[in-house]
Design a protein around this motif. Structure first.
Motif, short mmCIF file in Angstrom:
data_model
loop_
_atom_site.label_atom_id
_atom_site.label_comp_id
_atom_site.label_asym_id
_atom_site.label_seq_id
_atom_site.Cartn_x
_atom_site.Cartn_y
_atom_site.Cartn_z
N LEU A 48 0.83 -1.21 0.00
CA LEU A 48 0.00 0.00 0.00
C LEU A 48 0.86 1.26 0.00
CD1 LEU A 48 -2.90 -0.93 2.43
CD2 LEU A 48 -3.02 -0.62 -0.05
N HIS A 49 1.99 1.20 0.69
CA HIS A 49 2.92 2.34 0.67
C HIS A 49 3.44 2.58 -0.74
CE1 HIS A 49 4.17 3.47 4.94
NE2 HIS A 49 3.06 2.77 5.05
N GLU A 50 3.62 1.52 -1.51
CA GLU A 50 4.11 1.66 -2.87
C GLU A 50 3.12 2.43 -3.74
OE1 GLU A 50 7.20 0.70 -4.05
OE2 GLU A 50 7.57 0.25 -1.94
N LEU A 51 1.83 2.27 -3.46
CA LEU A 51 0.81 2.96 -4.27
C LEU A 51 0.87 4.47 -4.11
CD1 LEU A 51 -2.26 0.59 -3.83
CD2 LEU A 51 -0.83 0.89 -5.87
N ALA A 52 1.49 4.95 -3.05
CA ALA A 52 1.60 6.39 -2.83
C ALA A 52 2.72 7.02 -3.67
CB ALA A 52 1.85 6.68 -1.35
N LYS A 53 3.53 6.20 -4.31
CA LYS A 53 4.65 6.72 -5.11
C LYS A 53 4.19 6.99 -6.54
CE LYS A 53 7.99 4.06 -2.48
NZ LYS A 53 8.94 2.96 -2.52
N PRO A 54 4.39 8.19 -7.01
CA PRO A 54 3.95 8.54 -8.37
C PRO A 54 4.58 7.64 -9.45
CG PRO A 54 4.59 10.51 -7.17
CD PRO A 54 4.96 9.35 -6.31
N GLU A 55 5.85 7.28 -9.30
CA GLU A 55 6.51 6.46 -10.32
C GLU A 55 5.91 5.05 -10.39
OE1 GLU A 55 9.12 6.41 -6.60
OE2 GLU A 55 8.16 7.96 -7.78
N TYR A 56 5.45 4.53 -9.26
CA TYR A 56 4.82 3.21 -9.23
C TYR A 56 3.47 3.25 -9.93
CZ TYR A 56 3.19 -1.28 -7.46
OH TYR A 56 2.72 -2.56 -7.37
N LEU A 57 2.68 4.28 -9.61
CA LEU A 57 1.37 4.43 -10.26
C LEU A 57 1.52 4.64 -11.76
CD1 LEU A 57 -0.52 6.65 -7.66
CD2 LEU A 57 -0.92 4.25 -8.21
N GLU A 58 2.54 5.41 -12.15
CA GLU A 58 2.79 5.65 -13.57
C GLU A 58 3.14 4.35 -14.29
OE1 GLU A 58 6.09 8.04 -16.11
OE2 GLU A 58 5.21 9.12 -14.41
#
Length: 141
Positions: A32-42
């Motif tokens: 869930l913490h990873e989802l807060a990173k713009p590069e991961y969502l991109e």
């Protein structure tokens, strides 16, 4: 099997199952913490995460989910080895996957500790059927 032996076996089963739940919750919250990173969502939105990667991630996450149940249901010998092997595999994958930032390092430390306790507990778990309480030994003498 008498009540004391069954309780001892259940305590270890419950401890292992609870440790797998603890590990699994940490794994979920790390993701869930990873989802807060713009590069991961991109990367997700641009299709850089393939179906094969998602399938492999599904297999990895299924191991601790299955171990929650298997720790309660498997007989002693299979249970002991399943916990040792599953924890060793997941720990090696977690270390090989590596970390990218401080929160990943934090969760890796917590998850590694949980997996280490699982392996240690399963390794030290002795067959409750072979154990006899001290009172039973004195009576049979």
């Amino acid at each position: 099997m008498n009540l004391q032996k069954r309780m001892l076996a259940m305590e270890t089963r419950a401890k292992l199952s609870t440790l797998w739940i603890f590990f699994l919750l940490n794994m979920i919250f790390r993701d869930l913490h990873e989802l807060a990173k713009p590069e991961y969502l991109e990367a997700l939105m641009n299709g850089q995460v393939s179906e094969l990667m998602l399938l492999l991630a599904g297999f990895v996450i299924e191991v601790p989910i299955a171990m929650v149940l298997l720790s309660r249901l498997l007989p002693y010998g299979a249970n002991r080895w399943a916990n040792i092997i599953a924890a060793a595999i997941i720990l090696s994958l977690a270390i090989a996957y590596g970390t990218t930032d401080l929160d990943d390092i934090f969760f890796l430390i917590v998850e590694s500790a949980a997996l280490s306790v699982i392996m240690w507990s399963a390794w030290r778990w002795r067959n409750p059927v072979l154990r006899q309480p001290a009172i039973a030994q004195e009576v049979s003498s």
